[in-house]
Design a protein around this motif. Sequence first.
Motif, short mmCIF file in Angstrom:
data_model
loop_
_atom_site.label_atom_id
_atom_site.label_comp_id
_atom_site.label_asym_id
_atom_site.label_seq_id
_atom_site.Cartn_x
_atom_site.Cartn_y
_atom_site.Cartn_z
N SER A 1 0.84 -1.19 0.00
CA SER A 1 0.00 0.00 0.00
C SER A 1 0.88 1.24 0.00
CB SER A 1 -0.90 0.00 1.24
OG SER A 1 -1.71 1.15 1.27
N THR B 1 -2.51 -8.16 -1.92
CA THR B 1 -3.32 -6.98 -2.19
C THR B 1 -2.41 -5.82 -2.58
OG1 THR B 1 -4.93 -7.71 -0.54
CG2 THR B 1 -5.06 -5.42 -1.24
N ASP C 1 -2.75 -1.89 -2.94
CA ASP C 1 -3.65 -0.82 -2.51
C ASP C 1 -2.94 0.50 -2.81
OD1 ASP C 1 -5.27 0.98 -1.08
OD2 ASP C 1 -5.50 -0.38 0.62
N ARG D 1 -8.50 5.77 -4.52
CA ARG D 1 -7.84 4.58 -3.99
C ARG D 1 -8.26 3.39 -4.85
NH1 ARG D 1 -9.57 1.92 1.47
NH2 ARG D 1 -8.15 0.17 1.54
N VAL E 1 -7.86 -0.70 -5.19
CA VAL E 1 -7.49 -1.89 -4.44
C VAL E 1 -7.62 -3.09 -5.36
CG1 VAL E 1 -7.96 -3.30 -2.40
CG2 VAL E 1 -8.37 -0.81 -2.32
N LEU F 1 -11.82 -4.05 3.76
CA LEU F 1 -11.03 -3.00 3.14
C LEU F 1 -11.63 -1.69 3.52
CD1 LEU F 1 -10.54 -4.64 -0.33
CD2 LEU F 1 -8.86 -4.43 1.47
#
Length: 181
Positions: free
Chosen positions: A7, A127, A129, A166, A168, A181
């Motif tokens: 992230s 993930t 992000d 954002r 994801v 999330l």
Amino acid sequence: MRDVVASLAVTLDMFVSRPDGDVQYLDKYVDTGYDFEAFAATIGGLVMGSASYEQAVGWGWTWGDRPTVVMTSRSDLPVPDGADITFSSGSTAEEIRALAERIDGRVWVFGGGRVVTDGLLGGAVDTLDIAVMPEAIGEGIPLFSESYDGTLELLEAIPYDLGMVRLVYRTSDRQVDRPDL
């Protein structure tokens, strides 16, 4: 296996920072409505490169004793009081997996671009992000240090104040323990 999230914030032209590591473009996006504290509460450990680590230490280490692996061959980096820091020049993907096995909570692949790319290429990131800021800086350190042709499934695209978005993505079909999330 626990969820491993890469992230980070990027500019519209996909740079994580200016060539010298400067991320001041982020300063005007502090109040976008994104709940960073909720995200941080899910984090059990971190993996980052030495430049990102030096920035985090320079800003004031806020991760307490959460286990952190710094991917570097350097031996001259400071360690904040009370911090649980491991320096490694080994395989980024292997270090991410090893940390995920020994902690509670998510592993946050904090940055930079080389560490994120190595984690993705090694299949260790579940993930991706990305917070995209509506800034174009023209040059800098890119999000990806080399090509990544793995599968990315968009899970969410969330607009925030000031034009931040954002994105994801799930990076594999693996089932993982995932907080909301």
